[in-house]
Design a protein around this motif. Structure first.
Motif, mmCIF file in Angstrom:
data_model
loop_
_atom_site.group_PDB
_atom_site.id
_atom_site.type_symbol
_atom_site.label_atom_id
_atom_site.label_comp_id
_atom_site.label_asym_id
_atom_site.label_seq_id
_atom_site.Cartn_x
_atom_site.Cartn_y
_atom_site.Cartn_z
ATOM 1 N N UNK A 409 0.630 -1.426 0.194
ATOM 2 C CA UNK A 409 0.101 0.281 0.172
ATOM 3 C C UNK A 409 0.372 1.139 0.262
ATOM 4 N N UNK A 410 0.664 1.769 -0.672
ATOM 5 C CA UNK A 410 1.424 3.501 -0.862
ATOM 6 C C UNK A 410 1.043 4.540 -0.694
ATOM 7 N N UNK A 451 5.005 -3.986 8.117
ATOM 8 C CA UNK A 451 6.715 -2.894 7.334
ATOM 9 C C UNK A 451 6.554 -1.662 7.294
ATOM 10 N N UNK A 452 7.353 -0.913 7.072
ATOM 11 C CA UNK A 452 7.011 0.641 7.222
ATOM 12 C C UNK A 452 7.983 1.396 6.178
ATOM 13 N N UNK A 453 7.593 2.100 5.250
ATOM 14 C CA UNK A 453 9.010 2.651 4.908
ATOM 15 C C UNK A 453 8.994 4.550 5.042
ATOM 16 N N UNK A 454 9.646 5.276 5.901
ATOM 17 C CA UNK A 454 8.727 6.815 6.540
ATOM 18 C C UNK A 454 10.154 7.599 6.270
ATOM 19 N N UNK A 460 5.746 10.107 1.247
ATOM 20 C CA UNK A 460 5.016 8.606 0.934
ATOM 21 C C UNK A 460 5.227 7.765 1.527
ATOM 22 N N UNK A 461 4.484 7.014 2.139
ATOM 23 C CA UNK A 461 3.898 5.987 2.628
ATOM 24 C C UNK A 461 4.319 4.977 1.812
ATOM 25 N N UNK A 462 5.070 3.678 2.144
ATOM 26 C CA UNK A 462 4.443 2.310 1.685
ATOM 27 C C UNK A 462 5.304 1.776 2.712
ATOM 28 N N UNK A 463 3.922 0.125 2.826
ATOM 29 C CA UNK A 463 3.746 -0.667 3.441
ATOM 30 C C UNK A 463 3.704 -1.781 2.765
#
Length: 476
Positions: A409-410, A451-454, A460-463
């Protein structure tokens, strides 16, 4: 006053027992003064403690108490020695009425290991009365009579001084805390002369604030021997001052100094703070900023509260400038503040709403007739954003039982702390995850791994979501 510690060679002869007269002290230990005794020196010896002028019995008692002795023996007006008495002395004096107290004291002194060990003392009436003003106490005559006092007595043992202020300013009152205690509570008679416990129920405290000004206070002594006072003073001129405090309770006195630096109340240590709750702080900044500099973050269109405060100062003028719209605000602090309004006198608050996105300066200048100080803080203004939501499978749409299904999900957002997402894999298998800044970066249970990258400047949030089906299901 000069102290010397010498090895004494003393041989005392046993004289005839003398009767004690009124005011000669108390051998049972219920008073500070124990009595006057005879002794004979048959060899040359030197006293433990010497003074060039008439010495106070309290001075000798304090000296001997610090050396862990029980008794102080005043040989003359300028000489005294220390001695110990054992528990045997007290028990015998309480239970053996046939044995005189002075004989018991003789026995105790001979066993104590003090400079007078090996000799005997007997009660006498020949000690000399020496006076400090209107107060007279007994001393040995320097020949064959000695006056014995307990080291624990109602004299002032120590005092302490504390400034109740971070900084002392001209024209502003400050408090000096004076505390002290007696070596023992004032409960029993002194044992000599007309002086009694009531006469020592207060301490006279004289404070020299500078070379010309002083205060005198009568301070009550509590039942446990403690006394304290908190006088207030105002200096009109800046500079360095030495405050001298003398505490006196008729049989003793203690002196203490404390230095104080008095400053003109110019504004110092300016701080500027932004008052926010978590929901009002952007989770990221969607444009480039200098991350090495302190930076506040706010949203467009929200009314924020700014506070400026200094560590000291009087009659302060606060001037605010906001660079986003070049607006200014000015105000004066409260005048003639009371003790309970000090924080309000050093503080100013302003509300401001930013209407444009970007990085702006908030400048605060604080001044009075003595000086001025200025501080600048930087504020990043961000829009509330939530857009560009995407959701896709990274491992295709057909997976085998036991094989991981990977979903991604983004979205683009500056309000991550306000968001949560819900996901349903199959009936009865429902998960909810909060995206607040304090949520874990890795979360797992038997069905879900996340896991999250932010980043601060990456809105821009990527899950990534990992799920494993444990049994076969038709395509959804």
């Amino acid at each position: 006053m000069e102290c010397s510690f010498c090895i004494s060679y003393v041989l005392l002869a046993l004289p005839a027992l003398a009767l004690r007269t009124s005011g000669a002290g108390d051998n049972n230990g219920t008073s500070w003064y124990r009595g006057c005794y005879n002794f004979t020196v048959l060899d040359n010896w030197e006293p433990i403690f010497q003074a060039s002028n008439l010495i106070e019995p309290a001075t000798c008692a304090k000296h001997c108490l610090q050396k862990s002795f029980d008794l102080t023996v005043l040989l003359s007006g300028t000489e005294c020695a220390c001695a110990n008495e054992t528990k045997i002395f007290w028990s015998l004096s309480n239970y053996n009425s046939l044995l005189s107290n002075d004989t018991l004291l003789n026995t105790s002194l001979s066993k104590s290991g003090n400079p007078m060990a090996g000799g005997n003392l007997s009660l006498s009436t020949g000690c000399i009365s020496r006076c400090f003003g209107i107060i007279c106490l007994l001393y040995g005559d320097g020949k064959s009579k000695v006056a014995v006092y307990q080291t624990i007595g109602p004299y002032i043992r120590a005092i302490s001084l504390t400034l109740i202020a971070d900084q002392v300013q001209t024209r502003k009152p400050f408090m000096l805390e004076v505390c002290g205690y007696l070596a023992s509570p004032v409960e029993n008679a002194i044992g000599t002369g007309p002086l009694n416990a009531a006469d020592l129920s207060y301490v006279l405290v004289k404070i020299h604030w500078d070379s010309t000004d002083h205060s005198t206070l009568n301070v009550t002594v509590t039942s446990n021997g403690f006394f304290s006072s908190s006088p207030v003073w105002i200096y009109s001129e800046p500079g360095s001052y030495l405050i001298t405090v003398l505490a006196d309770n008729q049989i003793s006195q203690e002196k203490k100094n404390i230095s104080v630096m008095v400053l003109d109340p110019a504004p110092t240590a300016l701080e500027v703070k932004l008052v926010q709750i978590a929901e009002q702080i952007p989770s990221c900044i969607p444009f480039n900023v200098d991350e090495t500099s302190p930076l506040e973050k706010v949203f467009l269109g929200i009314d924020y509260n700014f506070k400026a405060f200094v560590a000291m100062g009087i009659e302060l003028n606060f001037l605010w400038h906001f660079s986003d719209d070049n607006s200014t605000h000015s105000s004066q602090s409260l005048q003639n503040c009371s003790e309970y309004q000090q924080l309000d006198c050093l503080l100013d608050t302003v509300n401001h709403t930013f209407q444009h996105e970007g990085v702006y300066q908030v400048t605060v200048n604080v001044s009075n007739v003595y000086d001025w100080i200025q501080k600048v803080i930087y504020v990043a203004v961000v829009r509330e954003s939530l857009s560009s939501l995407t959701f896709q499978s990274k491992s295709g749409y057909n997976v085998a039982v036991g094989e991981n299904l990977t979903l991604e999900m983004g979205l683009f957002t500056t309000i991550r702390q306000l968001l949560a997402f819900d996901i349903t894999f199959e009936p009865g298998m429902f998960h909810r995850h909060t995206l607040g800044d304090h949520s874990p970066a890795f979360e797992s249970d038997s069905h879900l791994q996340l896991m999250e990258d932010y980043g601060l400047q990456n809105c821009t949030l990527r899950v990534q979501i990992f799920h494993t089906y444990s049994f076969s299901k038709p395509d959804l």
